[in-house]
Design a protein around this motif. Structure first.
Motif, PDB file in Angstrom:
ATOM      1  N   ILE A   1       0.675  -1.164   0.136  1.00  0.00           N
ATOM      2  CA  ILE A   1       0.062  -0.163  -0.042  1.00  0.00           C
ATOM      3  C   ILE A   1       0.918   1.331  -0.077  1.00  0.00           C
ATOM      4  O   ILE A   1       0.743   1.911  -0.766  1.00  0.00           O
ATOM      5  CB  ILE A   1      -1.129  -0.060   1.381  1.00  0.00           C
ATOM      6  CG1 ILE A   1      -2.058  -1.263   1.287  1.00  0.00           C
ATOM      7  CG2 ILE A   1      -1.914   1.311   1.140  1.00  0.00           C
ATOM      8  CD1 ILE A   1      -2.579  -1.596   2.401  1.00  0.00           C
ATOM      9  N   GLU A   2       1.883   1.350   0.903  1.00  0.00           N
ATOM     10  CA  GLU A   2       2.856   2.371   0.938  1.00  0.00           C
ATOM     11  C   GLU A   2       3.307   2.417  -0.354  1.00  0.00           C
ATOM     12  O   GLU A   2       3.712   3.802  -0.916  1.00  0.00           O
ATOM     13  CB  GLU A   2       3.811   1.931   1.832  1.00  0.00           C
ATOM     14  CG  GLU A   2       3.743   2.385   3.359  1.00  0.00           C
ATOM     15  CD  GLU A   2       4.897   2.063   4.292  1.00  0.00           C
ATOM     16  OE1 GLU A   2       6.014   1.997   3.716  1.00  0.00           O
ATOM     17  OE2 GLU A   2       4.423   1.526   5.245  1.00  0.00           O
ATOM     18  N   ASP A   3       4.012   1.535  -0.968  1.00  0.00           N
ATOM     19  CA  ASP A   3       4.692   1.625  -2.491  1.00  0.00           C
ATOM     20  C   ASP A   3       3.683   2.230  -3.186  1.00  0.00           C
ATOM     21  O   ASP A   3       4.042   3.356  -4.242  1.00  0.00           O
ATOM     22  CB  ASP A   3       5.185   0.439  -2.994  1.00  0.00           C
ATOM     23  CG  ASP A   3       6.353   0.256  -1.936  1.00  0.00           C
ATOM     24  OD1 ASP A   3       6.857   0.926  -1.143  1.00  0.00           O
ATOM     25  OD2 ASP A   3       6.648  -1.309  -2.076  1.00  0.00           O
ATOM     26  N   THR A   4       2.409   1.893  -3.288  1.00  0.00           N
ATOM     27  CA  THR A   4       1.498   2.200  -4.314  1.00  0.00           C
ATOM     28  C   THR A   4       1.037   3.704  -3.898  1.00  0.00           C
ATOM     29  O   THR A   4       0.871   4.596  -4.858  1.00  0.00           O
ATOM     30  CB  THR A   4       0.179   1.301  -4.362  1.00  0.00           C
ATOM     31  OG1 THR A   4       0.500  -0.104  -4.211  1.00  0.00           O
ATOM     32  CG2 THR A   4      -0.800   1.692  -5.554  1.00  0.00           C
ATOM     33  N   PHE A   5       0.817   4.071  -2.917  1.00  0.00           N
ATOM     34  CA  PHE A   5       0.669   5.182  -2.633  1.00  0.00           C
ATOM     35  C   PHE A   5       1.538   6.411  -3.018  1.00  0.00           C
ATOM     36  O   PHE A   5       1.398   7.471  -3.446  1.00  0.00           O
ATOM     37  CB  PHE A   5       0.518   5.425  -0.910  1.00  0.00           C
ATOM     38  CG  PHE A   5      -0.112   7.037  -0.466  1.00  0.00           C
ATOM     39  CD1 PHE A   5      -1.292   7.257  -0.519  1.00  0.00           C
ATOM     40  CD2 PHE A   5       1.062   7.673  -0.050  1.00  0.00           C
ATOM     41  CE1 PHE A   5      -1.693   8.594  -0.105  1.00  0.00           C
ATOM     42  CE2 PHE A   5       0.544   9.084   0.525  1.00  0.00           C
ATOM     43  CZ  PHE A   5      -0.759   9.400   0.306  1.00  0.00           C
ATOM     44  N   LYS A   6       3.139   5.686  -2.674  1.00  0.00           N
ATOM     45  CA  LYS A   6       4.088   6.762  -3.255  1.00  0.00           C
ATOM     46  C   LYS A   6       4.332   6.984  -4.532  1.00  0.00           C
ATOM     47  O   LYS A   6       4.471   8.046  -5.156  1.00  0.00           O
ATOM     48  CB  LYS A   6       5.378   6.361  -2.537  1.00  0.00           C
ATOM     49  CG  LYS A   6       5.547   6.691  -1.220  1.00  0.00           C
ATOM     50  CD  LYS A   6       7.072   5.943  -0.712  1.00  0.00           C
ATOM     51  CE  LYS A   6       7.155   6.011   0.845  1.00  0.00           C
ATOM     52  NZ  LYS A   6       8.064   5.060   1.348  1.00  0.00           N
ATOM     53  N   ASP A   7       3.894   6.048  -5.448  1.00  0.00           N
ATOM     54  CA  ASP A   7       3.812   5.700  -6.768  1.00  0.00           C
ATOM     55  C   ASP A   7       2.659   6.603  -7.410  1.00  0.00           C
ATOM     56  O   ASP A   7       2.992   7.452  -8.261  1.00  0.00           O
ATOM     57  CB  ASP A   7       3.649   4.294  -7.231  1.00  0.00           C
ATOM     58  CG  ASP A   7       3.476   4.224  -8.703  1.00  0.00           C
ATOM     59  OD1 ASP A   7       4.334   5.042  -9.560  1.00  0.00           O
ATOM     60  OD2 ASP A   7       2.383   3.459  -9.149  1.00  0.00           O
ATOM     61  N   TYR A   8       1.489   6.713  -6.814  1.00  0.00           N
ATOM     62  CA  TYR A   8       0.459   7.507  -7.206  1.00  0.00           C
ATOM     63  C   TYR A   8       0.531   8.889  -6.973  1.00  0.00           C
ATOM     64  O   TYR A   8       0.126   9.645  -7.862  1.00  0.00           O
ATOM     65  CB  TYR A   8      -0.933   7.070  -6.623  1.00  0.00           C
ATOM     66  CG  TYR A   8      -1.405   5.654  -7.006  1.00  0.00           C
ATOM     67  CD1 TYR A   8      -0.800   5.193  -8.307  1.00  0.00           C
ATOM     68  CD2 TYR A   8      -2.333   4.964  -6.345  1.00  0.00           C
ATOM     69  CE1 TYR A   8      -1.370   3.745  -8.510  1.00  0.00           C
ATOM     70  CE2 TYR A   8      -2.991   3.894  -6.696  1.00  0.00           C
ATOM     71  CZ  TYR A   8      -2.480   3.173  -7.903  1.00  0.00           C
ATOM     72  OH  TYR A   8      -2.770   2.261  -8.326  1.00  0.00           O
ATOM     73  N   THR A   9       1.247   9.135  -5.879  1.00  0.00           N
ATOM     74  CA  THR A   9       1.499  10.712  -5.591  1.00  0.00           C
ATOM     75  C   THR A   9       2.588  11.341  -6.169  1.00  0.00           C
ATOM     76  O   THR A   9       2.739  12.358  -6.428  1.00  0.00           O
ATOM     77  CB  THR A   9       1.726  10.807  -4.116  1.00  0.00           C
ATOM     78  OG1 THR A   9       3.018   9.729  -3.765  1.00  0.00           O
ATOM     79  CG2 THR A   9       0.749  10.771  -3.191  1.00  0.00           C
ATOM     80  N   THR A  10       3.308  10.526  -6.839  1.00  0.00           N
ATOM     81  CA  THR A  10       4.612  11.057  -7.681  1.00  0.00           C
ATOM     82  C   THR A  10       4.053  11.120  -9.277  1.00  0.00           C
ATOM     83  O   THR A  10       4.770  11.534 -10.022  1.00  0.00           O
ATOM     84  CB  THR A  10       5.871  10.201  -7.726  1.00  0.00           C
ATOM     85  OG1 THR A  10       5.565   8.985  -7.468  1.00  0.00           O
ATOM     86  CG2 THR A  10       6.411  10.908  -6.232  1.00  0.00           C
ATOM     87  N   ARG A  11       3.050  10.293  -9.740  1.00  0.00           N
ATOM     88  CA  ARG A  11       2.793  10.119 -10.995  1.00  0.00           C
ATOM     89  C   ARG A  11       1.998  11.447 -11.523  1.00  0.00           C
ATOM     90  O   ARG A  11       1.346  12.052 -10.818  1.00  0.00           O
ATOM     91  CB  ARG A  11       1.862   8.983 -11.223  1.00  0.00           C
ATOM     92  CG  ARG A  11       2.303   7.972 -11.747  1.00  0.00           C
ATOM     93  CD  ARG A  11       1.510   6.575 -11.622  1.00  0.00           C
ATOM     94  NE  ARG A  11       0.641   6.661 -12.906  1.00  0.00           N
ATOM     95  CZ  ARG A  11      -0.079   5.429 -13.232  1.00  0.00           C
ATOM     96  NH1 ARG A  11      -0.257   4.409 -12.322  1.00  0.00           N
ATOM     97  NH2 ARG A  11      -0.920   5.685 -13.983  1.00  0.00           N
ATOM     98  N   GLU A  12       2.497  11.705 -12.701  1.00  0.00           N
ATOM     99  CA  GLU A  12       2.051  13.079 -13.254  1.00  0.00           C
ATOM    100  C   GLU A  12       0.569  13.037 -13.719  1.00  0.00           C
ATOM    101  O   GLU A  12       0.026  14.050 -13.746  1.00  0.00           O
ATOM    102  CB  GLU A  12       3.084  13.521 -14.275  1.00  0.00           C
ATOM    103  CG  GLU A  12       4.447  13.585 -14.063  1.00  0.00           C
ATOM    104  CD  GLU A  12       4.851  14.843 -14.371  1.00  0.00           C
ATOM    105  OE1 GLU A  12       4.631  15.466 -15.416  1.00  0.00           O
ATOM    106  OE2 GLU A  12       5.710  15.455 -13.439  1.00  0.00           O
ATOM    107  N   ASP A  13       0.186  11.915 -14.200  1.00  0.00           N
ATOM    108  CA  ASP A  13      -1.116  11.935 -14.893  1.00  0.00           C
ATOM    109  C   ASP A  13      -2.338  11.564 -13.678  1.00  0.00           C
ATOM    110  O   ASP A  13      -3.371  11.505 -14.229  1.00  0.00           O
ATOM    111  CB  ASP A  13      -1.345  10.735 -15.890  1.00  0.00           C
ATOM    112  CG  ASP A  13      -0.812   9.335 -15.288  1.00  0.00           C
ATOM    113  OD1 ASP A  13      -0.357   9.321 -14.188  1.00  0.00           O
ATOM    114  OD2 ASP A  13      -1.100   8.504 -16.058  1.00  0.00           O
ATOM    115  N   ILE A  14      -2.105  11.611 -12.571  1.00  0.00           N
ATOM    116  CA  ILE A  14      -2.877  11.502 -11.562  1.00  0.00           C
ATOM    117  C   ILE A  14      -3.452  12.768 -10.827  1.00  0.00           C
ATOM    118  O   ILE A  14      -2.404  13.464 -10.492  1.00  0.00           O
ATOM    119  CB  ILE A  14      -2.645  10.481 -10.504  1.00  0.00           C
ATOM    120  CG1 ILE A  14      -2.586   9.108 -11.077  1.00  0.00           C
ATOM    121  CG2 ILE A  14      -3.542  10.510  -9.396  1.00  0.00           C
ATOM    122  CD1 ILE A  14      -2.335   8.010 -10.362  1.00  0.00           C
ATOM    123  N   ALA A  15      -4.745  13.054 -10.762  1.00  0.00           N
ATOM    124  CA  ALA A  15      -5.005  14.585 -10.296  1.00  0.00           C
ATOM    125  C   ALA A  15      -5.633  14.194  -8.915  1.00  0.00           C
ATOM    126  O   ALA A  15      -5.624  15.185  -7.959  1.00  0.00           O
ATOM    127  CB  ALA A  15      -6.042  15.389 -10.951  1.00  0.00           C
TER     128      ALA A  15
END
Lengths: 261, 130
Positions: free
Chosen positions: B55-69
């Motif tokens: 979950i942590e990894d996914t959260f970090k991944d999503y917060t750094t992705r550019e295409d997610i608002a």
């Protein structure tokens, strides 16, 4: 207070005084402007606060309805509908667009959702429960609508919070540090200039007195000279100069020792 | 300014999800799901077998992705990685805690709502001062 006695390290001159005054005017204007900005932001902030609280409350309700409609769909269409849904995911048809809104120089993000292309789930639940599935879909789209609105409110909230903090810090810094320091500097320069003026005045007075005395001395000397001249003139008219008379007497006193009168 | 992060404007951004299976299914039905060329999804289904690390990894991944608002995260999942959610302070992507079916929504745990509540009480005091 240590801040009260603070002042800038400047040379006390008239030019510096002018510069300091200009800076004080600038600081005052900046302070007034920032204060206005802070007020405008606070107004906006309170509106957002109210909206957030009400939207959060409605979000709970909407999520409940959408969960319920999902349960309905599952009941009608069978438990395996979620596998169908999970398998058929390809590209998002529901996306968000973000744009900026400017409030008193602070850019706030605003999200809005839009649908793009057609949904792949049209055939889901074709065998049975199609109605419920479509209803469920609509319920979740509605939930997304609220959530997107809430997201933009929340983001604005965080951004505004930060902006208000910085603005207030600047207002306070101008009010409590920059302005007193400039005022202290100005009063220091004024005091120093007054001191210089008094010194100058005193020096001028001194010089004036000296000059006066000098002139009087010269006048007296000239008067004496004129008097002397006058006396000589008179004695010349009488045929004998005072000097000569003096000389005669003194010469007689010096040389003719044997003359006895 | 140093403290203020840039807000990117994009014409189409995704909504990411970290939630339980039912919630994710519902939102996928609405059409927010996306799978890119590398088979990377914009949602994570959290069940009893999902580790906190994942979950942590996914959260970090999503917060750094550019295409997610926007990131929707179930509140009980957010509670598992509360320290990460609380320390996150960027405006975009926005983190949104949503209630899930099995776990009732508790406003006291929401990192934003707790601040809102705190400010509400502070505001009323502050407004009297001004």
């Amino acid at each position: 207070m240590s801040g009260q006695s603070q002042r800038l390290n400047v040379v006390p001159t008239v030019t510096m005084l002018g510069i300091m005054k200009a800076r004080l005017v600038g600081a005052t204007r900046g302070h007034a402007l920032l204060k206005k900005k802070s007020d405008a932001l606070t107004v906006q902030f309170r509106q957002i606060l109210k909206k957030i609280v009400s939207t959060k409350e409605s979000m709970g309700e909407i999520m409940k309805t959408s969960s319920f409609s999902l349960t309905e769909a599952k009941y009608v269409a069978g438990e395996n509908i979620k596998h169908v849904v999970l398998e058929s995911v390809q590209t998002a048809s529901l996306k968000v667009r973000s744009r900026q809104e400017n409030v008193a120089g602070v850019k706030l993000p605003k999200f809005e959702y839009f649908t793009e292309g057609e949904t792949k789930n049209d055939l889901t639940g074709l065998a049975r429960g199609g109605q419920q599935v479509q209803q469920c879909r609509a319920a979740y789209v509605k939930a997304i609508e609220v959530l997107v609105e809430l997201a933009s409110l929340q983001t604005s909230f965080l951004t505004l919070d930060e902006a208000i903090k910085t603005t207030n810090r600047r207002v306070n810094a101008l009010e409590n540090v920059v302005k007193p320091r400039l005022e202290n500097t100005i009063s220091y320069i004024k005091g120093e200039l007054d001191e210089l003026e008094r010194e100058d005045f005193f020096r001028l007075k001194k010089i004036q007195g000296y000059k006066k005395r000098e002139i009087e001395k010269q006048l007296a000397a000239a008067k004496e000279f004129v008097e002397d001249k006058f006396a000589e003139k008179i004695s010349l008219q009488k045929g004998i100069s005072i000097n000569a008379a003096h000389n005669l007497l003194s010469a007689a006193r010096e040389k003719d020792e044997d003359i006895i009168f | 300014m140093a403290g203020r992060a840039q807000i990117p404007t994009s014409n189409s951004a995704l909504i990411a999800m970290i939630a339980d299976e039912d919630t994710v299914t519902g939102f996928l039905m609405a059409g927010v799901g996306n799978v890119d060329l590398r088979r990377k999804t914009n949602y994570l289904i959290v069940d009893s077998k999902t580790t906190v690390k994942a979950i942590e990894d996914t959260f970090k991944d999503y917060t750094t992705r550019e295409d997610i608002a926007i990131i929707l995260i179930s509140q009980y999942v957010a509670n598992m990685i509360r320290f990460l959610v609380d320390s996150y302070n960027k405006p975009v992507p926005a983190i949104l805690e949503i209630p899930s079916k099995d776990h009732p929504y508790d406003p006291a745990h929401d990192s934003v709502l707790s601040r809102v509540k705190y400010l509400f009480s502070a505001e009323s005091v502050a407004s009297g001062r001004r």
